[in-house]
Design a protein around this motif. Structure first.
Motif, short mmCIF file in Angstrom:
data_model
loop_
_atom_site.label_atom_id
_atom_site.label_comp_id
_atom_site.label_asym_id
_atom_site.label_seq_id
_atom_site.Cartn_x
_atom_site.Cartn_y
_atom_site.Cartn_z
N THR A 61 0.82 -1.22 0.00
CA THR A 61 0.00 0.00 0.00
C THR A 61 0.84 1.26 0.00
N CYS B 31 1.99 1.76 -3.55
CA CYS B 31 0.85 2.18 -4.37
C CYS B 31 0.54 3.65 -4.11
N SER C 230 3.16 5.79 -5.74
CA SER C 230 2.89 5.83 -7.18
C SER C 230 1.85 6.88 -7.50
N ARG C 231 0.77 6.90 -6.74
CA ARG C 231 -0.29 7.88 -6.96
C ARG C 231 0.19 9.30 -6.65
N LEU D 63 3.84 -2.05 -10.68
CA LEU D 63 4.23 -2.49 -9.34
C LEU D 63 4.55 -3.98 -9.38
N THR E 141 -5.94 5.42 -2.72
CA THR E 141 -4.87 4.42 -2.67
C THR E 141 -5.44 3.06 -2.30
N LEU F 20 -6.99 1.47 -5.26
CA LEU F 20 -5.99 0.92 -6.18
C LEU F 20 -5.48 -0.43 -5.71
N THR F 21 -5.20 -0.56 -4.41
CA THR F 21 -4.67 -1.84 -3.91
C THR F 21 -5.69 -2.96 -4.11
#
Length: 383
Positions: A212, A215, A218-219, A278, A364, A367-368
């Motif tokens: 997480t 991720c 990344s965002r 990822l 986030t 996304l995960t």
């Protein structure tokens, strides 16, 4: 501001009180940041024995005795409401309990809403991920927090790294448009011996619970993700490449369908057109992880290595083949994020200085889950 600040600590476990396994320890950071201003008015944990042990360790330490001398132990938020006087009304609550207890509007899993109702005006610092429940419930919680104008910070501490902020600064100063991000998280699993971590129905799985942070990073650079674009594949526990030789617990006690994938590889498109990727792997022995995060833009390549320990940032700039290297030996992002949170609560900084809002943290979380679901769907028929 030099007045006393009342703090309510929720969770007597490793997040708030530390362990030998990691750098987290929110109470120590609060003590360092606030010094004599800190007054811990309560510690909430359903495990009374654990709470008593945690409080005793603080009262035995001379340096922190004053901050904890008035601390009362409670099993629930409701118990705290009944016992705390107006003078001891908490101004901040540090929420360090497992995600199954928060992030939803379901009774018993609605910790944020309990706190907003019990202590209006109390700021919340919430650990990541925001929940282990449904994403739509998280959005309903976000709406409650927004409507109540509650100050909220979420513990994605990697955003506060000096190396991460250096990348942000260079991108801003040079008006760069991020072309892509690439995150790689290789876990050392030999000393991960808690069975619940290896059960994705209890922990959320390695992407939702552990990756997480990457991720989220990344965002932070790529922006919002087109969730339908997420594609992922995995190596499952029962496939030949997924056999692990250094496990120190009995995985057979976990139902086969609940066991963790050994490797997950995902790609996606960001809303503005960039691509993210990822790779999360459970593979290394010992205790040393191998983690890297990259950002690409026209003329630039940024590579952040070992962000959890002693971060190194490698930069390639236009016209230069040699890498520029920066090493950050004394950078505590946990301290920086909590210090920023306290400054916002005190009114010394705007709320926008909190780098991870609740709403952003829910994105986030989405996304995960998108990665986990895509990897599970692609595994059907191959396991």
């Amino acid at each position: 501001m030099s007045s006393m600040l009342n703090a309510l600590i929720i969770g007597a476990g490793e997040i708030n009180f530390g362990s030998v396994e990691g750098p987290w320890n929110h109470t120590v950071r609060l003590e360092r940041i606030l010094g004599p201003r800190l007054r811990v008015v309560g510690l909430i944990d359903i495990d009374e024995a654990r709470a008593k042990t945690a409080l005793a360790s603080k009262l035995d330490a001379q340096a922190t005795h004053a901050a904890w001398v008035d601390c009362q132990l409670f099993r629930t938020v409701a118990d705290a409401v009944l016992a705390l006087t107006q003078e001891k009304t908490p101004q901040i609550a540090v929420v360090g309990v497992p995600p199954f207890a928060r992030g939803t509007d379901v009774p018993g899993r609605d910790l944020e809403q309990q706190l907003v109702s019990a202590f209006p005006g109390c700021a919340l610092f919430v650990e990541k991920p925001v929940s282990s429940g449904p994403e739509d419930a998280c959005w309903r919680v976000a709406k409650v927090l927004q409507e109540s104008r509650t100050i909220v910070g979420v513990g994605y501490m990697l955003r506060y790294l000096k190396a991460v902020q250096m990348i942000k600064k260079i991108i801003t100063e040079n008006k760069l448009v991020v072309m892509g991000t690439n995150a790689r998280y290789v876990m050392a699993y030999e000393y991960a011996r808690k069975p619940h971590w290896w059960d994705k129905t209890r922990s959320g799985g390695p992407i939702v619970e552990q990756a997480t942070h990457f991720c989220d990073l990344s965002r932070y650079f790529g922006g919002d993700v087109r969730l339908p674009s997420v594609v992922a594949h995995s190596v499952q526990h029962n496939e030949s490449p997924g056999q692990l030789s250094a496990k120190r617990f009995d995985e057979d006690a976990i139902p086969a369908e609940n066991r963790l994938p050994r490797l997950t590889s995902a790609t996606w498109k960001y809303e503005h057109g960039a691509v993210g990727s990822l790779t999360h792997v459970i593979a290394l022995h010992g205790t040393t992880y191998d983690t890297e995060f990259e950002v690409y833009a026209d003329g630039y390549h940024f590579k952040l290595v070992d962000p959890y320990s002693i971060p190194k940032l490698y930069i390639r700039r236009p016209g230069l083949a040699e890498l520029e290297t920066h090493t950050f030996t004394e950078d505590d992002p946990f301290h920086t994020e909590l210090a920023t949170f306290i400054d916002v609560v005190d009114g010394r900084r705007p709320s926008s200085d909190i780098l991870s809002s609740y709403e952003d943290a829910v994105k986030t979380y989405e996304l995960t889950w998108a990665i986990r679901r895509a990897s599970e769907q692609s595994a059907v028929g191959y396991t």
